[in-house]
Design a protein around this motif. Structure first.
Motif, PDB file in Angstrom:
ATOM      1  N   PHE A  71     -55.753  -0.783 -37.230  1.00  0.00           N
ATOM      2  CA  PHE A  71     -57.173  -0.828 -36.867  1.00  0.00           C
ATOM      3  C   PHE A  71     -57.712  -2.262 -36.912  1.00  0.00           C
ATOM      4  N   GLN A  72     -56.828  -3.246 -36.834  1.00  0.00           N
ATOM      5  CA  GLN A  72     -57.273  -4.634 -36.996  1.00  0.00           C
ATOM      6  C   GLN A  72     -58.279  -5.061 -35.938  1.00  0.00           C
ATOM      7  N   ALA A  73     -58.230  -4.472 -34.753  1.00  0.00           N
ATOM      8  CA  ALA A  73     -59.174  -4.848 -33.698  1.00  0.00           C
ATOM      9  C   ALA A  73     -60.597  -4.410 -34.015  1.00  0.00           C
ATOM     10  N   PHE A  74     -60.756  -3.489 -34.973  1.00  0.00           N
ATOM     11  CA  PHE A  74     -62.070  -2.958 -35.313  1.00  0.00           C
ATOM     12  C   PHE A  74     -62.703  -3.676 -36.507  1.00  0.00           C
ATOM     13  N   MET A  78     -68.084  -7.152 -42.821  1.00  0.00           N
ATOM     14  CA  MET A  78     -67.730  -6.346 -43.991  1.00  0.00           C
ATOM     15  C   MET A  78     -66.991  -5.066 -43.610  1.00  0.00           C
ATOM     16  N   ARG A  79     -66.918  -4.762 -42.324  1.00  0.00           N
ATOM     17  CA  ARG A  79     -66.255  -3.534 -41.877  1.00  0.00           C
ATOM     18  C   ARG A  79     -64.748  -3.740 -41.846  1.00  0.00           C
ATOM     19  N   THR A  80     -64.019  -2.875 -42.525  1.00  0.00           N
ATOM     20  CA  THR A  80     -62.564  -2.953 -42.567  1.00  0.00           C
ATOM     21  C   THR A  80     -61.948  -1.899 -41.650  1.00  0.00           C
ATOM     22  N   ALA A  85     -61.155   4.035 -39.949  1.00  0.00           N
ATOM     23  CA  ALA A  85     -60.251   5.184 -40.052  1.00  0.00           C
ATOM     24  C   ALA A  85     -60.886   6.311 -40.859  1.00  0.00           C
ATOM     25  N   MET A  86     -61.592   5.961 -41.935  1.00  0.00           N
ATOM     26  CA  MET A  86     -62.278   6.966 -42.745  1.00  0.00           C
ATOM     27  C   MET A  86     -63.319   7.702 -41.917  1.00  0.00           C
TER      28      MET A  86
END
Length: 218
Positions: A71-74, A78-80, A85-86
């Motif tokens: 999910f690195q593109a997202f 502060m958003r990981t 995914a959660m």
């Protein structure tokens, strides 16, 4: 805020208006009284959401490394990747919660997301007591599938939260890759298998992913 009370106020005790008088070592002090906020019981809908969040967190936490990669593109500020995914899991990967018991559906969980073409006819099976084989058809030229797309392979025993993964695996054209599983016999029949592909653009210095696909338990 606290202050020492003198004069006639030194005789006061307890709550008076919006302040509280109390004694420490024979001296009277005063502080502002702050009402504790009342915590109301959650509504049934709120409780279902809390249960979903707790179950999703328990399931996804051991998968943090592949999820952050997938999910690195997202990621932004502060958003990981795990945050995204959660959110997806809570919204899309549950059944029940009303009359039926609430259940998390591993097949609906995503470990990566993106527009890259995914695997075609992917399968998973044990090779021996220590290795699991992922296989797929070479679908280069289908959609955005390219020769230099690499596989991300994940095996997850949710019962004991054990994860085996390969983040930057073989190219799409290879059609197969094996993943080593330590003490494989203990995990046989308990491993959730996921596959996805990704491609790194040297020009844009970004990595594009396909949506992960669930291949069942092995």
């Amino acid at each position: 805020m606290m202050a020492k009370a003198d004069g006639i106020f030194s005789k006061l005790r307890g709550k008076v208006g919006g302040v509280v008088f109390y004694v420490v070592d024979g001296k009277t002090y005063v502080r502002q009284h702050i009402d504790e906020p009342k915590i109301s019981e959650p509504t049934p809908l709120q409780q279902v959401y809390r249960n979903k969040f707790g179950m999703a967190s328990h399931f996804l936490r051991p998968l943090k490394i592949p999820i952050e990669f997938g999910f690195q593109a997202f990621r932004k500020g502060m958003r990981t990747g795990m945050n995204v995914a959660m959110g997806y899991t809570v919204k899309n990967a549950f059944y029940g919660g009303g009359v039926d018991p609430l259940q998390l559906i591993p097949a609906q969980v995503k470990l990566s997301m993106g527009s890259l073409t995914g695997a075609r006819n992917a399968q998973v099976s044990w090779v021996d007591d220590e290795q699991v084989s992922f296989s797929w058809e070479n679908n280069i030229g289908e959609g955005s599938a390219g020769h230099f797309d690499q596989a991300m392979l994940v095996l997850y025993n949710a019962e004991d939260q054990r994860v085996e993964y390969v983040l930057e695996g073989d190219f799409r054209s290879a059609g197969q890759q094996e993943v080593k599983v330590l003490r494989g016999k203990e995990h046989e029949g308990k491993l959730h298998a996921y596959i996805s592909f990704h491609h790194y653009s040297r020009r844009y210095k970004t990595r594009e992913f396909s949506d992960s696909q669930y291949l069942g338990m092995v």
